[in-house]
Design an enzyme around this catalytic site. Structure first.
Site: not given
Ligand code: UT7
Length: 346
Positions: A137, A273, A303
Protein backbone atom coordinates in the site's frame (compact mmCIF):
# COMPACT_ATOMS: atom_id res chain seq x y z
CA UNK A 1 24.31 9.01 -27.05
CA UNK A 2 27.03 6.71 -25.85
CA UNK A 3 29.25 7.61 -22.94
CA UNK A 4 32.59 5.96 -22.35
CA UNK A 5 33.27 4.98 -18.76
CA UNK A 6 36.94 5.00 -17.80
CA UNK A 7 38.12 1.67 -16.44
CA UNK A 8 41.51 0.10 -16.01
CA UNK A 9 40.64 -2.72 -18.45
CA UNK A 10 38.42 -2.61 -21.54
CA UNK A 11 36.45 0.57 -22.06
CA UNK A 12 32.79 0.19 -21.13
CA UNK A 13 30.16 2.09 -23.08
CA UNK A 14 26.90 2.98 -21.40
CA UNK A 15 23.89 3.73 -23.56
CA UNK A 16 22.55 6.73 -21.80
CA UNK A 17 19.32 8.43 -22.63
CA UNK A 18 19.72 11.76 -20.96
CA UNK A 19 17.12 14.31 -21.85
CA UNK A 20 18.01 16.85 -19.20
CA UNK A 21 21.42 18.19 -18.38
CA UNK A 22 23.24 16.26 -15.66
CA UNK A 23 23.90 18.27 -12.56
CA UNK A 24 20.93 20.56 -13.03
CA UNK A 25 18.55 20.07 -10.08
CA UNK A 26 15.03 19.50 -11.32
CA UNK A 27 11.85 18.82 -9.49
CA UNK A 28 9.02 16.57 -10.56
CA UNK A 29 5.67 17.94 -11.63
CA UNK A 30 2.55 15.85 -12.18
CA UNK A 31 1.21 16.82 -15.61
CA UNK A 32 -1.55 14.23 -16.02
CA UNK A 33 -3.49 11.70 -13.96
CA UNK A 34 -5.77 8.76 -14.69
CA UNK A 35 -7.54 5.94 -12.91
CA UNK A 36 -9.48 2.80 -13.65
CA UNK A 37 -11.65 0.43 -11.62
CA UNK A 38 -13.49 -2.73 -12.72
CA UNK A 39 -17.19 -2.44 -13.59
CA UNK A 40 -18.34 -5.10 -11.13
CA UNK A 41 -19.64 -3.49 -7.89
CA UNK A 42 -19.74 -5.74 -4.81
CA UNK A 43 -21.64 -4.29 -1.86
CA UNK A 44 -21.36 -5.22 1.81
CA UNK A 45 -24.73 -6.92 1.48
CA UNK A 46 -23.37 -9.00 -1.42
CA UNK A 47 -20.49 -10.15 0.79
CA UNK A 48 -22.89 -11.06 3.60
CA UNK A 49 -24.18 -13.76 1.24
CA UNK A 50 -20.79 -15.51 1.05
CA UNK A 51 -19.20 -14.94 4.50
CA UNK A 52 -20.56 -14.35 8.01
CA UNK A 53 -20.51 -10.54 7.92
CA UNK A 54 -22.86 -7.57 7.56
CA UNK A 55 -23.04 -3.96 6.44
CA UNK A 56 -23.60 -3.10 10.13
CA UNK A 57 -20.19 -4.59 10.99
CA UNK A 58 -18.19 -3.38 7.97
CA UNK A 59 -19.35 0.22 7.54
CA UNK A 60 -18.89 1.64 11.06
CA UNK A 61 -15.55 -0.17 11.49
CA UNK A 62 -14.02 0.74 8.13
CA UNK A 63 -16.12 3.28 6.21
CA UNK A 64 -16.44 0.85 3.28
CA UNK A 65 -19.82 0.45 1.59
CA UNK A 66 -18.80 -1.29 -1.65
CA UNK A 67 -15.75 -2.21 -3.74
CA UNK A 68 -14.96 -3.09 -7.37
CA UNK A 69 -13.83 -6.59 -8.24
CA UNK A 70 -12.01 -7.48 -11.46
CA UNK A 71 -13.50 -10.06 -13.79
CA UNK A 72 -11.69 -13.41 -13.94
CA UNK A 73 -10.20 -12.65 -17.36
CA UNK A 74 -9.07 -9.13 -16.39
CA UNK A 75 -5.99 -8.38 -14.31
CA UNK A 76 -3.73 -5.76 -12.79
CA UNK A 77 -2.08 -4.91 -16.11
CA UNK A 78 -5.41 -4.16 -17.85
CA UNK A 79 -6.37 -1.68 -15.14
CA UNK A 80 -2.85 -0.21 -15.04
CA UNK A 81 -2.82 0.31 -18.81
CA UNK A 82 -6.27 1.94 -18.77
CA UNK A 83 -5.24 4.37 -16.03
CA UNK A 84 -1.95 5.03 -17.85
CA UNK A 85 -3.70 5.89 -21.14
CA UNK A 86 -5.92 8.42 -19.34
CA UNK A 87 -2.93 10.03 -17.62
CA UNK A 88 -0.96 10.21 -20.89
CA UNK A 89 -3.94 11.72 -22.71
CA UNK A 90 -4.45 14.36 -20.04
CA UNK A 91 -0.76 15.25 -19.97
CA UNK A 92 -0.73 15.93 -23.71
CA UNK A 93 2.55 14.05 -24.24
CA UNK A 94 3.12 11.29 -26.77
CA UNK A 95 3.82 7.82 -25.32
CA UNK A 96 7.20 7.86 -27.10
CA UNK A 97 8.24 10.76 -24.88
CA UNK A 98 8.17 8.57 -21.76
CA UNK A 99 11.66 7.71 -20.49
CA UNK A 100 10.66 5.59 -17.51
CA UNK A 101 7.60 3.63 -16.35
CA UNK A 102 7.38 2.35 -12.79
CA UNK A 103 4.43 0.23 -11.74
CA UNK A 104 3.81 -0.28 -8.04
CA UNK A 105 1.97 -3.54 -7.48
CA UNK A 106 1.98 -6.51 -5.18
CA UNK A 107 -0.47 -8.44 -7.31
CA UNK A 108 1.15 -8.52 -10.74
CA UNK A 109 -0.51 -10.85 -13.22
CA UNK A 110 2.63 -12.94 -13.64
CA UNK A 111 6.12 -13.30 -12.12
CA UNK A 112 7.63 -12.09 -15.36
CA UNK A 113 7.55 -10.14 -17.57
CA UNK A 114 6.94 -7.35 -15.09
CA UNK A 115 3.67 -5.45 -15.32
CA UNK A 116 5.39 -2.18 -16.23
CA UNK A 117 6.77 -3.82 -19.40
CA UNK A 118 3.26 -4.98 -20.27
CA UNK A 119 1.98 -1.43 -19.79
CA UNK A 120 4.87 -0.13 -21.89
CA UNK A 121 3.78 -2.40 -24.74
CA UNK A 122 0.09 -1.57 -24.27
CA UNK A 123 0.56 2.22 -24.46
CA UNK A 124 3.37 2.22 -27.05
CA UNK A 125 6.00 3.84 -24.82
CA UNK A 126 8.78 2.43 -26.98
CA UNK A 127 11.55 4.55 -25.47
CA UNK A 128 10.85 3.90 -21.81
CA UNK A 129 12.62 1.61 -19.39
CA UNK A 130 9.96 -0.20 -17.36
CA UNK A 131 10.01 -2.05 -14.05
CA UNK A 132 7.83 -2.84 -11.04
CA UNK A 133 8.14 -1.89 -7.38
CA UNK A 134 6.69 -4.07 -4.65
CA UNK A 135 5.80 -2.09 -1.53
CA UNK A 136 2.12 -2.98 -1.09
CA UNK A 137 0.00 0.00 0.00
CA UNK A 138 3.04 2.31 0.08
CA UNK A 139 3.80 1.33 -3.51
CA UNK A 140 2.61 4.37 -5.45
CA UNK A 141 4.40 6.78 -3.13
CA UNK A 142 7.60 4.71 -3.33
CA UNK A 143 7.30 4.60 -7.13
CA UNK A 144 6.69 8.35 -7.38
CA UNK A 145 9.68 9.05 -5.13
CA UNK A 146 11.83 6.68 -7.19
CA UNK A 147 10.92 8.32 -10.48
CA UNK A 148 11.39 11.74 -8.86
CA UNK A 149 14.95 10.69 -7.96
CA UNK A 150 15.72 9.92 -11.62
CA UNK A 151 14.08 13.13 -12.81
CA UNK A 152 15.63 15.42 -10.23
CA UNK A 153 19.06 13.94 -10.98
CA UNK A 154 18.59 14.90 -14.62
CA UNK A 155 18.81 11.29 -15.82
CA UNK A 156 15.30 11.18 -17.30
CA UNK A 157 12.82 13.87 -18.21
CA UNK A 158 9.38 12.25 -18.40
CA UNK A 159 7.98 9.37 -16.38
CA UNK A 160 4.82 7.36 -15.84
CA UNK A 161 4.07 6.24 -12.30
CA UNK A 162 1.30 3.72 -11.70
CA UNK A 163 -0.20 2.05 -8.64
CA UNK A 164 -2.36 -0.96 -9.53
CA UNK A 165 -3.60 -3.96 -7.59
CA UNK A 166 -6.16 -6.73 -7.85
CA UNK A 167 -6.00 -8.04 -4.30
CA UNK A 168 -9.31 -9.81 -4.92
CA UNK A 169 -7.11 -12.50 -6.48
CA UNK A 170 -5.00 -12.83 -3.31
CA UNK A 171 -7.56 -12.74 -0.49
CA UNK A 172 -9.10 -15.86 0.94
CA UNK A 173 -12.81 -15.42 0.18
CA UNK A 174 -13.60 -17.59 3.21
CA UNK A 175 -11.76 -15.20 5.58
CA UNK A 176 -14.16 -12.44 6.62
CA UNK A 177 -11.44 -10.57 8.50
CA UNK A 178 -9.68 -9.66 5.23
CA UNK A 179 -11.95 -10.24 2.22
CA UNK A 180 -14.36 -7.43 3.15
CA UNK A 181 -11.60 -4.81 3.16
CA UNK A 182 -10.08 -4.88 -0.30
CA UNK A 183 -11.03 -3.87 -3.83
CA UNK A 184 -9.32 -3.70 -7.23
CA UNK A 185 -8.16 -0.64 -9.16
CA UNK A 186 -5.36 1.40 -10.70
CA UNK A 187 -4.22 5.01 -10.72
CA UNK A 188 -1.49 6.70 -12.74
CA UNK A 189 0.40 9.96 -13.06
CA UNK A 190 2.60 11.32 -15.83
CA UNK A 191 5.43 13.32 -14.32
CA UNK A 192 7.97 15.65 -15.86
CA UNK A 193 11.15 17.32 -14.69
CA UNK A 194 10.04 20.95 -14.75
CA UNK A 195 8.89 23.91 -12.70
CA UNK A 196 7.50 23.27 -9.25
CA UNK A 197 6.48 19.86 -7.97
CA UNK A 198 7.90 17.46 -5.41
CA UNK A 199 9.45 19.38 -2.51
CA UNK A 200 9.86 16.69 0.14
CA UNK A 201 9.60 13.00 0.85
CA UNK A 202 10.09 10.37 3.52
CA UNK A 203 10.28 6.60 3.14
CA UNK A 204 10.68 3.88 5.73
CA UNK A 205 10.48 0.14 6.27
CA UNK A 206 10.43 -2.28 9.20
CA UNK A 207 11.00 -5.81 7.94
CA UNK A 208 10.87 -7.24 11.46
CA UNK A 209 7.09 -6.73 11.37
CA UNK A 210 6.60 -8.53 8.06
CA UNK A 211 4.29 -11.15 9.53
CA UNK A 212 1.70 -8.55 10.51
CA UNK A 213 0.42 -8.33 6.95
CA UNK A 214 1.51 -11.08 4.66
CA UNK A 215 0.63 -12.88 1.46
CA UNK A 216 2.62 -16.01 0.69
CA UNK A 217 3.76 -16.77 -2.82
CA UNK A 218 3.97 -20.24 -4.24
CA UNK A 219 4.92 -22.90 -1.71
CA UNK A 220 8.17 -24.69 -2.38
CA UNK A 221 6.58 -27.80 -3.83
CA UNK A 222 8.13 -29.13 -7.01
CA UNK A 223 8.51 -32.48 -8.75
CA UNK A 224 11.43 -33.41 -6.46
CA UNK A 225 9.41 -32.98 -3.27
CA UNK A 226 6.37 -34.58 -4.84
CA UNK A 227 4.27 -31.64 -3.57
CA UNK A 228 2.32 -29.48 -5.97
CA UNK A 229 3.13 -25.74 -5.66
CA UNK A 230 0.20 -23.94 -4.08
CA UNK A 231 -0.62 -20.24 -3.92
CA UNK A 232 -0.73 -18.59 -0.51
CA UNK A 233 -3.45 -16.21 0.67
CA UNK A 234 -3.31 -12.96 2.56
CA UNK A 235 -3.25 -12.90 6.36
CA UNK A 236 -3.34 -9.84 8.59
CA UNK A 237 -3.23 -8.76 12.23
CA UNK A 238 -5.65 -5.88 11.70
CA UNK A 239 -5.21 -4.23 15.07
CA UNK A 240 -1.42 -4.26 14.79
CA UNK A 241 -1.61 -2.63 11.33
CA UNK A 242 -4.05 -0.07 12.72
CA UNK A 243 -1.68 0.83 15.60
CA UNK A 244 1.31 1.03 13.23
CA UNK A 245 -0.52 3.34 10.80
CA UNK A 246 -1.84 5.86 13.32
CA UNK A 247 1.56 6.17 15.01
CA UNK A 248 3.92 6.09 12.02
CA UNK A 249 2.05 8.16 9.44
CA UNK A 250 1.72 11.38 11.53
CA UNK A 251 5.42 11.08 12.46
CA UNK A 252 6.39 10.67 8.78
CA UNK A 253 4.20 13.63 7.79
CA UNK A 254 5.77 15.88 10.43
CA UNK A 255 9.27 14.78 9.39
CA UNK A 256 8.55 15.52 5.72
CA UNK A 257 7.15 18.96 6.47
CA UNK A 258 10.00 19.85 8.83
CA UNK A 259 12.51 18.78 6.16
CA UNK A 260 11.11 21.25 3.66
CA UNK A 261 10.21 24.07 6.06
CA UNK A 262 6.48 23.65 5.38
CA UNK A 263 3.79 24.20 8.03
CA UNK A 264 0.94 21.70 8.52
CA UNK A 265 -1.57 24.48 7.84
CA UNK A 266 -0.11 25.10 4.37
CA UNK A 267 -1.25 21.67 3.14
CA UNK A 268 -4.51 21.78 1.20
CA UNK A 269 -5.10 18.03 1.14
CA UNK A 270 -3.57 15.02 2.85
CA UNK A 271 -4.09 12.25 0.29
CA UNK A 272 -3.75 9.19 2.50
CA UNK A 273 -3.81 5.54 1.54
CA UNK A 274 -7.44 4.52 1.81
CA UNK A 275 -7.47 1.56 4.20
CA UNK A 276 -9.90 2.50 6.95
CA UNK A 277 -11.75 5.77 7.55
CA UNK A 278 -11.03 5.44 11.27
CA UNK A 279 -7.28 5.35 10.53
CA UNK A 280 -7.59 8.64 8.59
CA UNK A 281 -9.66 10.14 11.44
CA UNK A 282 -7.08 9.10 13.98
CA UNK A 283 -4.23 10.57 11.90
CA UNK A 284 -6.17 13.84 11.49
CA UNK A 285 -6.77 13.97 15.24
CA UNK A 286 -3.10 13.40 16.04
CA UNK A 287 -2.18 16.23 13.67
CA UNK A 288 -4.99 18.40 15.14
CA UNK A 289 -6.48 18.98 11.69
CA UNK A 290 -10.10 18.91 10.45
CA UNK A 291 -11.31 15.95 8.35
CA UNK A 292 -12.07 18.19 5.34
CA UNK A 293 -8.31 18.19 4.71
CA UNK A 294 -8.47 14.39 4.31
CA UNK A 295 -10.49 13.53 1.20
CA UNK A 296 -11.73 9.95 1.05
CA UNK A 297 -13.23 7.54 -1.45
CA UNK A 298 -12.86 4.16 0.24
CA UNK A 299 -16.62 4.09 0.79
CA UNK A 300 -16.88 3.26 -2.95
CA UNK A 301 -13.68 1.29 -3.60
CA UNK A 302 -12.51 -0.27 -0.33
CA UNK A 303 -8.77 -0.62 0.13
CA UNK A 304 -7.21 -0.79 -3.36
CA UNK A 305 -3.67 -1.09 -1.93
CA UNK A 306 -1.08 0.57 -4.20
CA UNK A 307 -3.86 2.11 -6.30
CA UNK A 308 -5.68 4.04 -3.59
CA UNK A 309 -3.51 7.18 -3.46
CA UNK A 310 -3.40 7.77 -7.27
CA UNK A 311 -7.12 6.98 -7.71
CA UNK A 312 -7.98 9.61 -5.09
CA UNK A 313 -5.49 12.06 -6.62
CA UNK A 314 -7.06 11.55 -10.06
CA UNK A 315 -10.57 12.09 -8.71
CA UNK A 316 -9.60 15.35 -7.01
CA UNK A 317 -7.82 16.47 -10.17
CA UNK A 318 -10.74 15.67 -12.48
CA UNK A 319 -13.20 17.31 -10.08
CA UNK A 320 -11.15 20.53 -10.46
CA UNK A 321 -10.26 20.60 -6.76
CA UNK A 322 -6.51 21.02 -7.32
CA UNK A 323 -5.23 24.49 -8.21
CA UNK A 324 -1.70 25.52 -9.23
CA UNK A 325 0.33 26.18 -6.09
CA UNK A 326 -1.78 23.90 -3.84
CA UNK A 327 0.40 21.88 -1.50
CA UNK A 328 -0.49 18.18 -1.27
CA UNK A 329 0.85 15.55 1.04
CA UNK A 330 0.56 11.98 -0.27
CA UNK A 331 1.05 9.14 2.24
CA UNK A 332 1.11 5.38 1.85
CA UNK A 333 1.52 2.68 4.51
CA UNK A 334 1.16 -1.06 4.64
CA UNK A 335 2.81 -4.44 4.29
CA UNK A 336 6.54 -4.70 4.80
CA UNK A 337 5.89 -2.89 7.00
CA UNK A 338 6.49 0.15 4.81
CA UNK A 339 5.49 3.79 4.82
CA UNK A 340 6.19 6.79 2.63
CA UNK A 341 5.19 10.37 1.93
CA UNK A 342 5.53 12.79 -0.96
CA UNK A 343 5.05 16.51 -0.44
CA UNK A 344 4.36 18.37 -3.66
CA UNK A 345 3.18 21.64 -5.04
CA UNK A 346 0.48 21.18 -7.71
O1 UT7 B 1 -3.49 -1.27 3.79
C1 UT7 B 1 -3.33 -1.68 5.11
C2 UT7 B 1 -4.26 -2.83 5.28
N1 UT7 B 1 -4.82 -3.08 6.53
C3 UT7 B 1 -5.48 -2.22 7.32
O2 UT7 B 1 -5.56 -1.06 7.14
C4 UT7 B 1 -6.18 -2.84 8.49
C5 UT7 B 1 -6.19 -1.97 9.70
N2 UT7 B 1 -7.08 -2.56 10.70
C6 UT7 B 1 -8.41 -2.42 10.63
O3 UT7 B 1 -8.91 -1.71 9.78
C7 UT7 B 1 -9.25 -3.09 11.69
O4 UT7 B 1 -8.41 -3.74 12.62
C8 UT7 B 1 -10.24 -4.12 11.07
C9 UT7 B 1 -11.35 -3.37 10.34
C10 UT7 B 1 -9.51 -5.04 10.12
C11 UT7 B 1 -10.87 -4.97 12.17
O5 UT7 B 1 -11.55 -4.15 13.11
P1 UT7 B 1 -11.37 -4.45 14.66
O6 UT7 B 1 -12.26 -3.50 15.37
O7 UT7 B 1 -9.91 -4.38 14.97
O8 UT7 B 1 -11.97 -5.88 14.80
P2 UT7 B 1 -11.28 -7.20 15.39
O9 UT7 B 1 -10.28 -7.74 14.43
O10 UT7 B 1 -10.84 -6.94 16.80
O11 UT7 B 1 -12.50 -8.19 15.43
C12 UT7 B 1 -13.62 -7.95 16.31
C13 UT7 B 1 -14.63 -9.05 16.09
C14 UT7 B 1 -14.05 -10.46 16.16
O12 UT7 B 1 -15.01 -11.29 16.78
P3 UT7 B 1 -14.88 -11.68 18.33
O13 UT7 B 1 -13.58 -12.41 18.43
O14 UT7 B 1 -14.91 -10.39 19.08
O15 UT7 B 1 -16.09 -12.54 18.55
C15 UT7 B 1 -13.92 -10.86 14.73
O16 UT7 B 1 -14.00 -12.26 14.54
O17 UT7 B 1 -15.22 -8.92 14.79
C16 UT7 B 1 -15.12 -10.19 14.10
N3 UT7 B 1 -14.99 -9.92 12.69
C17 UT7 B 1 -16.03 -9.75 11.87
N4 UT7 B 1 -17.36 -9.78 12.11
C18 UT7 B 1 -18.17 -9.56 11.05
C19 UT7 B 1 -13.84 -9.77 11.97
N5 UT7 B 1 -14.14 -9.51 10.69
C20 UT7 B 1 -15.48 -9.49 10.61
C21 UT7 B 1 -16.39 -9.26 9.56
N6 UT7 B 1 -17.70 -9.30 9.82
N7 UT7 B 1 -15.97 -8.99 8.30
Amino acid sequence: YQRQVKTTGFPIYLDVCITARMGEIMTTRIIGTGSAVPKQVVTNDDLAKIVDTSDEWIRPRTGIRERRIAAAESGTTDLAAEAARMAIEQSGIKPEELDIIVLATSSGDCCFPNGACEVQAAVGAVNAVAFDISAACSGFVFALNTVHSFLSAGIYRTGLVIGADTLSKLVDWNDRSTCVLFGDGAGAAVVRAEGTGVIGLTMGADGTKGDVLKCGGRTTGNFLTGKKPELGYMSMDGQEVFRFAVKTVPEAIKKTLAGSGTELEEIKYFILHQSNYRISESIAKRLKLPMDKFPANLERYGNTSGASVPILLDELNREGKLKPGDKLLLAGFGAGLTWGTTLLEW
